[in-house]
Write a protein that holds these residues in place. Sequence first.
Motif, PDB file in Angstrom:
ATOM      1  N   GLU A  34      15.365 -22.470  47.717  1.00 20.35           N
ATOM      2  CA  GLU A  34      15.591 -22.002  46.350  1.00 20.35           C
ATOM      3  C   GLU A  34      16.439 -20.736  46.351  1.00 20.35           C
ATOM      4  O   GLU A  34      16.151 -19.783  47.082  1.00 20.35           O
ATOM      5  N   ILE A  35      17.459 -20.722  45.509  1.00 20.40           N
ATOM      6  CA  ILE A  35      18.407 -19.617  45.470  1.00 20.40           C
ATOM      7  C   ILE A  35      18.340 -18.925  44.111  1.00 20.40           C
ATOM      8  O   ILE A  35      18.621 -19.534  43.078  1.00 20.40           O
ATOM      9  N   ARG A  36      17.987 -17.637  44.153  1.00 21.83           N
ATOM     10  CA  ARG A  36      17.966 -16.822  42.938  1.00 21.83           C
ATOM     11  C   ARG A  36      19.022 -15.713  42.985  1.00 21.83           C
ATOM     12  O   ARG A  36      19.521 -15.297  41.948  1.00 21.83           O
ATOM     13  N   LYS A  37      19.302 -15.215  44.189  1.00 18.12           N
ATOM     14  CA  LYS A  37      20.282 -14.131  44.329  1.00 18.12           C
ATOM     15  C   LYS A  37      21.215 -14.434  45.494  1.00 18.12           C
ATOM     16  O   LYS A  37      20.775 -14.832  46.581  1.00 18.12           O
ATOM     17  N   VAL A  38      22.503 -14.222  45.255  1.00 18.64           N
ATOM     18  CA  VAL A  38      23.540 -14.434  46.266  1.00 18.64           C
ATOM     19  C   VAL A  38      24.328 -13.136  46.439  1.00 18.64           C
ATOM     20  O   VAL A  38      24.704 -12.490  45.448  1.00 18.64           O
ATOM     21  N   LEU A 227      35.217 -15.767  43.285  1.00 15.63           N
ATOM     22  CA  LEU A 227      34.409 -16.969  43.493  1.00 15.63           C
ATOM     23  C   LEU A 227      32.948 -16.699  43.156  1.00 15.63           C
ATOM     24  O   LEU A 227      32.278 -17.539  42.540  1.00 15.63           O
ATOM     25  N   GLY A 228      32.445 -15.541  43.541  1.00 11.62           N
ATOM     26  CA  GLY A 228      31.072 -15.184  43.210  1.00 11.62           C
ATOM     27  C   GLY A 228      30.851 -15.072  41.712  1.00 11.62           C
ATOM     28  O   GLY A 228      29.815 -15.507  41.187  1.00 11.62           O
ATOM     29  N   GLU A 229      31.817 -14.507  41.024  1.00 11.51           N
ATOM     30  CA  GLU A 229      31.712 -14.400  39.571  1.00 11.51           C
ATOM     31  C   GLU A 229      31.716 -15.782  38.926  1.00 11.51           C
ATOM     32  O   GLU A 229      30.986 -16.018  37.937  1.00 11.51           O
ATOM     33  N   HIS A 230      32.508 -16.685  39.467  1.00 10.98           N
ATOM     34  CA  HIS A 230      32.518 -18.068  38.975  1.00 10.98           C
ATOM     35  C   HIS A 230      31.162 -18.727  39.202  1.00 10.98           C
ATOM     36  O   HIS A 230      30.620 -19.385  38.301  1.00 10.98           O
ATOM     37  N   LEU A 231      30.606 -18.545  40.381  1.00  9.88           N
ATOM     38  CA  LEU A 231      29.300 -19.122  40.682  1.00  9.88           C
ATOM     39  C   LEU A 231      28.235 -18.589  39.733  1.00  9.88           C
ATOM     40  O   LEU A 231      27.393 -19.357  39.232  1.00  9.88           O
ATOM     41  N   ALA A 232      28.259 -17.295  39.479  1.00  7.15           N
ATOM     42  CA  ALA A 232      27.276 -16.696  38.566  1.00  7.15           C
ATOM     43  C   ALA A 232      27.408 -17.274  37.161  1.00  7.15           C
ATOM     44  O   ALA A 232      26.404 -17.564  36.495  1.00  7.15           O
ATOM     45  N   GLN A 233      28.634 -17.451  36.712  1.00  8.25           N
ATOM     46  CA  GLN A 233      28.870 -17.962  35.365  1.00  8.25           C
ATOM     47  C   GLN A 233      28.402 -19.410  35.221  1.00  8.25           C
ATOM     48  O   GLN A 233      27.789 -19.779  34.212  1.00  8.25           O
ATOM     49  N   VAL A 234      28.677 -20.215  36.250  1.00  2.38           N
ATOM     50  CA  VAL A 234      28.343 -21.632  36.184  1.00  2.38           C
ATOM     51  C   VAL A 234      26.856 -21.889  36.393  1.00  2.38           C
ATOM     52  O   VAL A 234      26.261 -22.756  35.743  1.00  2.38           O
ATOM     53  N   SER A 235      26.240 -21.127  37.290  1.00  6.10           N
ATOM     54  CA  SER A 235      24.856 -21.410  37.699  1.00  6.10           C
ATOM     55  C   SER A 235      23.804 -20.520  37.067  1.00  6.10           C
ATOM     56  O   SER A 235      22.624 -20.888  37.031  1.00  6.10           O
ATOM     57  N   GLY A 236      24.209 -19.336  36.608  1.00  4.51           N
ATOM     58  CA  GLY A 236      23.242 -18.373  36.113  1.00  4.51           C
ATOM     59  C   GLY A 236      22.550 -17.578  37.206  1.00  4.51           C
ATOM     60  O   GLY A 236      21.682 -16.754  36.938  1.00  4.51           O
TER      61      GLY A 236
END
Length: 248
Positions: A34-38, A227-236
């Motif tokens: 489970e992933i909550r923080k990257v 890329l990290g900002e994109h991941l945050a936007q898409v996944s929450g």
Amino acid sequence: MQINDVQNILDACLEPWRYKDYAPNGLQVEGRGEIRKVVTGVTASQALIDAAAERGADAILVHHGYFWKGEDARICGMKKQRIRALLQHDISLLAYHLPLDGHLELGNNAQLGKALGLEPAGQAGEQNLLWHGEWAGGGDAAAFAQHVTGALGRQAQLLGRSGKPVRRVAWCTGGAQGFFADAIALGVDVFITGEASEQNYHMAMESDVAFIAAGHHATERFGIKALGEHLAQVSGINVEFIDVYNPV
């Protein structure tokens, strides 16, 4: 969100299957599901792993990961210490190399061009990793090198004639000094990459195309952050970029 879902988002964005690369792209070391923080960063160094562990990260996303073609496959020394730290903290490691360089919006080349105010005109060279376009700022190579220095926060090294007028620019982030001949063939005024080799000075002087080495790390901070900002936007998911200092 599960780690496989995170990788699916990144794969769909970067399409790693389109590239012939020197290391595996995607999940390289598996941690908790489970992933909550990257945490994102340029290189999966010990310093980045330690910082991610301190922040309670479930996964690390980088441009420079592990298991490079031609390197010693044994898990010894520095590699052992890094992988042991990931496993002890149950942190997953994801890495994307050439796919992150080449992405037309989030990639290192796209983001460096944006940071420098360059207008892209196209891609060329091996796997279309050499970008070219125009700089509307005006001035000569010395002025452009100072512009690069200011934009990246690192002193750029200029090789070639400092008074060379600059309009057409080619660039490829990181260790792409081997692309200089391809850049010269494009008819540009200056080529930007991260590192310089001995022969680049002579090539710059004899071709009258300026060469700027702006730092491997410095030129490749922008893509992984985007890329990290994109991941945050898409996944929450909570995503934090950590810029571990590297003068090279």
